[in-house]
Write a protein that holds these residues in place. Structure first.
Motif, PDB file in Angstrom:
ATOM      1  N   ALA A 104       0.616  -1.666  -0.003  1.00 30.48           N
ATOM      2  CA  ALA A 104       0.128  -0.610   0.466  1.00 30.48           C
ATOM      3  C   ALA A 104       1.071   1.331  -0.149  1.00 30.48           C
ATOM      4  O   ALA A 104       0.213   2.349  -0.721  1.00 30.48           O
ATOM      5  N   GLU A 105       1.370   1.418   0.964  1.00 30.02           N
ATOM      6  CA  GLU A 105       2.656   2.561   0.895  1.00 30.02           C
ATOM      7  C   GLU A 105       4.041   2.542  -0.107  1.00 30.02           C
ATOM      8  O   GLU A 105       3.600   3.708  -0.779  1.00 30.02           O
ATOM      9  N   SER A 106       3.888   1.189  -1.059  1.00 29.72           N
ATOM     10  CA  SER A 106       4.749   1.742  -2.145  1.00 29.72           C
ATOM     11  C   SER A 106       3.505   2.022  -3.299  1.00 29.72           C
ATOM     12  O   SER A 106       4.280   2.943  -4.736  1.00 29.72           O
ATOM     13  N   GLU A 107       2.533   1.321  -2.978  1.00 28.15           N
ATOM     14  CA  GLU A 107       1.527   2.279  -4.438  1.00 28.15           C
ATOM     15  C   GLU A 107       1.187   3.361  -4.203  1.00 28.15           C
ATOM     16  O   GLU A 107       0.759   3.765  -5.091  1.00 28.15           O
ATOM     17  N   ALA A 108       1.096   4.169  -3.061  1.00 28.10           N
ATOM     18  CA  ALA A 108       1.575   5.377  -2.830  1.00 28.10           C
ATOM     19  C   ALA A 108       2.780   6.223  -3.435  1.00 28.10           C
ATOM     20  O   ALA A 108       2.253   7.848  -4.372  1.00 28.10           O
ATOM     21  N   VAL A 109       3.266   6.206  -4.245  1.00 25.49           N
ATOM     22  CA  VAL A 109       4.898   7.078  -4.525  1.00 25.49           C
ATOM     23  C   VAL A 109       4.907   6.083  -6.269  1.00 25.49           C
ATOM     24  O   VAL A 109       6.000   6.523  -6.440  1.00 25.49           O
ATOM     25  N   ALA A 110       4.081   5.268  -6.568  1.00 21.77           N
ATOM     26  CA  ALA A 110       4.090   4.856  -7.957  1.00 21.77           C
ATOM     27  C   ALA A 110       3.959   5.166  -8.305  1.00 21.77           C
ATOM     28  O   ALA A 110       3.386   6.866  -8.566  1.00 21.77           O
ATOM     29  N   THR A 111       4.599   5.373 -10.112  1.00 21.11           N
ATOM     30  CA  THR A 111       4.094   6.154 -11.754  1.00 21.11           C
ATOM     31  C   THR A 111       2.990   5.823 -11.986  1.00 21.11           C
ATOM     32  O   THR A 111       2.305   5.948 -12.437  1.00 21.11           O
ATOM     33  N   THR A 112       3.548   3.471 -12.012  1.00 19.74           N
ATOM     34  CA  THR A 112       2.694   3.010 -12.805  1.00 19.74           C
ATOM     35  C   THR A 112       2.474   2.346 -11.832  1.00 19.74           C
ATOM     36  O   THR A 112       2.956   1.833 -11.211  1.00 19.74           O
ATOM     37  N   ILE A 113       0.358   1.957 -11.839  1.00 21.74           N
ATOM     38  CA  ILE A 113       0.159   0.138 -11.639  1.00 21.74           C
ATOM     39  C   ILE A 113      -0.571  -0.307 -12.249  1.00 21.74           C
ATOM     40  O   ILE A 113      -1.764   0.276 -12.325  1.00 21.74           O
ATOM     41  N   LYS A 114      -0.546  -1.382 -12.114  1.00 26.42           N
ATOM     42  CA  LYS A 114      -0.839  -2.547 -12.791  1.00 26.42           C
ATOM     43  C   LYS A 114      -1.478  -3.437 -11.997  1.00 26.42           C
ATOM     44  O   LYS A 114      -1.144  -4.115 -11.964  1.00 26.42           O
ATOM     45  N   GLU A 115      -2.864  -3.757 -12.875  1.00 29.18           N
ATOM     46  CA  GLU A 115      -3.615  -4.874 -11.035  1.00 29.18           C
ATOM     47  C   GLU A 115      -4.629  -5.644 -11.850  1.00 29.18           C
ATOM     48  O   GLU A 115      -5.844  -5.334 -12.293  1.00 29.18           O
TER      49      GLU A 115
ATOM     50  N   ILE B  28     -13.338  -4.881  -6.118  1.00 31.48           N
ATOM     51  CA  ILE B  28     -12.970  -3.726  -7.474  1.00 31.48           C
ATOM     52  C   ILE B  28     -11.763  -4.113  -6.548  1.00 31.48           C
ATOM     53  O   ILE B  28     -11.757  -3.462  -5.125  1.00 31.48           O
ATOM     54  N   PRO B  29     -10.993  -2.983  -6.866  1.00 29.53           N
ATOM     55  CA  PRO B  29      -9.390  -2.569  -6.194  1.00 29.53           C
ATOM     56  C   PRO B  29     -10.017  -1.217  -4.971  1.00 29.53           C
ATOM     57  O   PRO B  29     -10.425  -0.940  -5.852  1.00 29.53           O
ATOM     58  N   GLY B  30      -8.962  -2.077  -4.492  1.00 30.68           N
ATOM     59  CA  GLY B  30      -8.908  -0.822  -3.380  1.00 30.68           C
ATOM     60  C   GLY B  30      -9.378   0.523  -3.790  1.00 30.68           C
ATOM     61  O   GLY B  30      -9.975   1.616  -3.193  1.00 30.68           O
ATOM     62  N   VAL B  31      -8.046   1.040  -4.318  1.00 34.31           N
ATOM     63  CA  VAL B  31      -7.973   2.743  -4.756  1.00 34.31           C
ATOM     64  C   VAL B  31      -9.466   2.655  -5.462  1.00 34.31           C
ATOM     65  O   VAL B  31      -9.186   4.678  -6.053  1.00 34.31           O
ATOM     66  N   LEU B  32      -9.457   1.879  -6.454  1.00 35.20           N
ATOM     67  CA  LEU B  32     -11.100   2.646  -6.620  1.00 35.20           C
ATOM     68  C   LEU B  32     -11.821   2.411  -5.771  1.00 35.20           C
ATOM     69  O   LEU B  32     -13.709   2.383  -7.134  1.00 35.20           O
ATOM     70  N   GLN B  33     -12.323   1.581  -4.760  1.00 29.06           N
ATOM     71  CA  GLN B  33     -13.747   1.664  -4.443  1.00 29.06           C
ATOM     72  C   GLN B  33     -14.650   2.312  -4.097  1.00 29.06           C
ATOM     73  O   GLN B  33     -13.300   3.421  -3.305  1.00 29.06           O
ATOM     74  N   THR B  34     -16.031   2.474  -3.521  1.00 32.27           N
ATOM     75  CA  THR B  34     -16.806   3.367  -3.173  1.00 32.27           C
ATOM     76  C   THR B  34     -17.112   3.676  -1.508  1.00 32.27           C
ATOM     77  O   THR B  34     -16.303   2.184  -0.525  1.00 32.27           O
TER      78      THR B  34
ATOM     79  N   ALA C 202      -8.886   3.994   6.067  1.00 32.61           N
ATOM     80  CA  ALA C 202      -7.635   3.960   5.580  1.00 32.61           C
ATOM     81  C   ALA C 202      -7.985   3.509   4.137  1.00 32.61           C
ATOM     82  O   ALA C 202      -6.952   3.843   2.567  1.00 32.61           O
ATOM     83  N   ARG C 203      -8.578   2.732   3.708  1.00 37.26           N
ATOM     84  CA  ARG C 203      -9.205   2.478   1.958  1.00 37.26           C
ATOM     85  C   ARG C 203      -9.536   3.821   1.443  1.00 37.26           C
ATOM     86  O   ARG C 203      -8.920   4.170   0.261  1.00 37.26           O
ATOM     87  N   LEU C 204      -9.800   3.890   1.822  1.00 42.93           N
ATOM     88  CA  LEU C 204     -10.592   5.643   0.677  1.00 42.93           C
ATOM     89  C   LEU C 204      -9.418   6.467   0.203  1.00 42.93           C
ATOM     90  O   LEU C 204      -9.381   6.877   0.186  1.00 42.93           O
ATOM     91  N   ALA C 205      -7.971   6.728   1.868  1.00 47.45           N
ATOM     92  CA  ALA C 205      -7.245   7.888   1.678  1.00 47.45           C
ATOM     93  C   ALA C 205      -6.669   7.340   0.357  1.00 47.45           C
ATOM     94  O   ALA C 205      -6.069   7.328  -0.089  1.00 47.45           O
ATOM     95  N   ARG C 206      -6.824   5.477  -0.055  1.00 52.13           N
ATOM     96  CA  ARG C 206      -5.701   4.991  -0.933  1.00 52.13           C
ATOM     97  C   ARG C 206      -6.315   5.956  -2.454  1.00 52.13           C
ATOM     98  O   ARG C 206      -4.707   5.682  -3.395  1.00 52.13           O
ATOM     99  N   GLY C 207      -7.362   5.869  -2.292  1.00 49.52           N
ATOM    100  CA  GLY C 207      -7.430   6.693  -3.652  1.00 49.52           C
ATOM    101  C   GLY C 207      -7.198   7.655  -3.972  1.00 49.52           C
ATOM    102  O   GLY C 207      -7.551   8.532  -5.092  1.00 49.52           O
ATOM    103  N   HIS C 208      -6.955   8.700  -2.563  1.00 49.83           N
ATOM    104  CA  HIS C 208      -6.222   9.491  -3.332  1.00 49.83           C
ATOM    105  C   HIS C 208      -5.526  10.287  -4.428  1.00 49.83           C
ATOM    106  O   HIS C 208      -4.590  11.359  -4.592  1.00 49.83           O
ATOM    107  N   ILE C 209      -4.475   8.720  -4.701  1.00 46.45           N
ATOM    108  CA  ILE C 209      -3.443   8.768  -5.420  1.00 46.45           C
ATOM    109  C   ILE C 209      -4.063   9.307  -6.910  1.00 46.45           C
ATOM    110  O   ILE C 209      -3.688   9.570  -8.027  1.00 46.45           O
ATOM    111  N   LEU C 210      -4.779   8.991  -7.218  1.00 46.60           N
ATOM    112  CA  LEU C 210      -5.769   8.969  -8.117  1.00 46.60           C
ATOM    113  C   LEU C 210      -6.068  10.985  -8.294  1.00 46.60           C
ATOM    114  O   LEU C 210      -6.872  11.308  -9.636  1.00 46.60           O
TER     115      LEU C 210
END
Length: 280
Positions: A94-105, A111-117, A143-151
């Motif tokens: 999750a913490e690596s996801e926050a600094v990634a330039t590309t994520i392929k999942e 539904i992937p966590g960063v896309l969840q409502t 915590a899960r919704l916070a991950r969505g802020h990478i978008l």
């Protein structure tokens, strides 16, 4: 000469710890490869520590302090840098996801966590922990919704998700929750913020039937692969292993519906769910 001040745990401690490692290494006149040799790890691993994409473990912190003469700085701050709101098996990913330039999942079930409502995430966590208090569930959802802020950034990271058709068909929380969740994914896809493909049931056997797969690229560190099962997860940075999972993902993409057809299917299923909700 005084060492660096201890890190403030409220301000991206892992990224700060990585920046301090780079500063201390360069002051010592060592390359990443040279420091890696002294620690019996690769130079790329040192790069990942410096980029904040990997955790610094306490035994490494002690050795780094000794090699770089940093007076216990990394030992003192290792715990703060590793503190996480995520489960242990997922924290590093999750913490690596926050600094990634590309994520392929590839998502086989959810539904992937960063896309969840919010409502979808709440139903998922309640299913995982049926006896948890509302406070616990609220924390997990937050915590899960916070991950969505990478978008929130309109261009970075590039997120490319392949959803198994099962993700669309399993009604997490019922038709209203699913309609909202799928519409959210479709809106992001139509806005060109994410690339989404659906792997149809008709595709049959495929290259990632064992679980969820996430590939991440970074600006200043080698790529990693994260393979997840129920309650477990492994982050891999070995080049051969990452290359194997990259091939697996490419095969999934080749078997999936094209993006436009995928979005049309997602919207159709969402409309079916919304229609059923209205009828009730």
């Amino acid at each position: 000469m005084p060492g660096p001040k201890d890190l403030d745990p409220s301000s991206s401690p892992r990224a700060l710890l990585g920046a301090e490692l780079r500063h201390a290494r360069e002051n010592a006149g060592l390359s990443q490869d040279a420091l890696g040799l002294k620690l019996f790890v690769s130079g790329s691993f040192i790069g990942q520590l410096e980029a904040g994409t990997r955790r610094m473990q306490p035994d490494f912190a002690a050795q780094i302090d000794e090699i770089l003469g940093t007076n216990g700085f990394f030992q003192r701050n290792c715990a703060a840098a590793n503190r996480s709101r995520y489960p242990d098996h997922f924290a590093e990913a999750a913490e690596s996801e926050a600094v990634a330039t590309t994520i392929k999942e590839y998502a086989p079930l959810l539904i992937p966590g960063v896309l969840q409502t919010e409502r979808y995430a709440r139903e998922v966590f309640r299913a995982y922990q049926p006896t948890a208090t509302e406070d616990v569930i609220d924390g997990l959802v937050e915590a899960r919704l916070a991950r969505g802020h990478i978008l929130d950034d309109p261009t970075t990271p590039l997120l490319w998700a392949v959803l198994d058709e099962a993700v669309l068909r399993r009604r997490v929380g019922g038709p209203a929750v699913m309609a909202e969740a799928l519409q959210h994914v479709a809106v992001l896809g139509r806005a060109h913020r994410v690339i989404v493909q659906v792997l149809p049931f008709a595709a049959g056997a495929h290259s990632s039937m064992g679980g969820a797969l996430k590939l991440m690229d970074f600006k200043d560190a080698p790529p990693v692969a994260y393979f997840e099962g129920p309650g477990t997860g492994q982050l891999h940075d070995d080049p051969a292993t990452v290359k194997h999972y990259e091939l697996s993902y490419d095969l999934l993409v080749a078997s999936a519906l094209p993006p436009n057809d995928s979005l049309a299917l997602i919207e159709a299923v969402a409309e079916d769910d919304a229609h059923e909700d209205r009828d009730h």
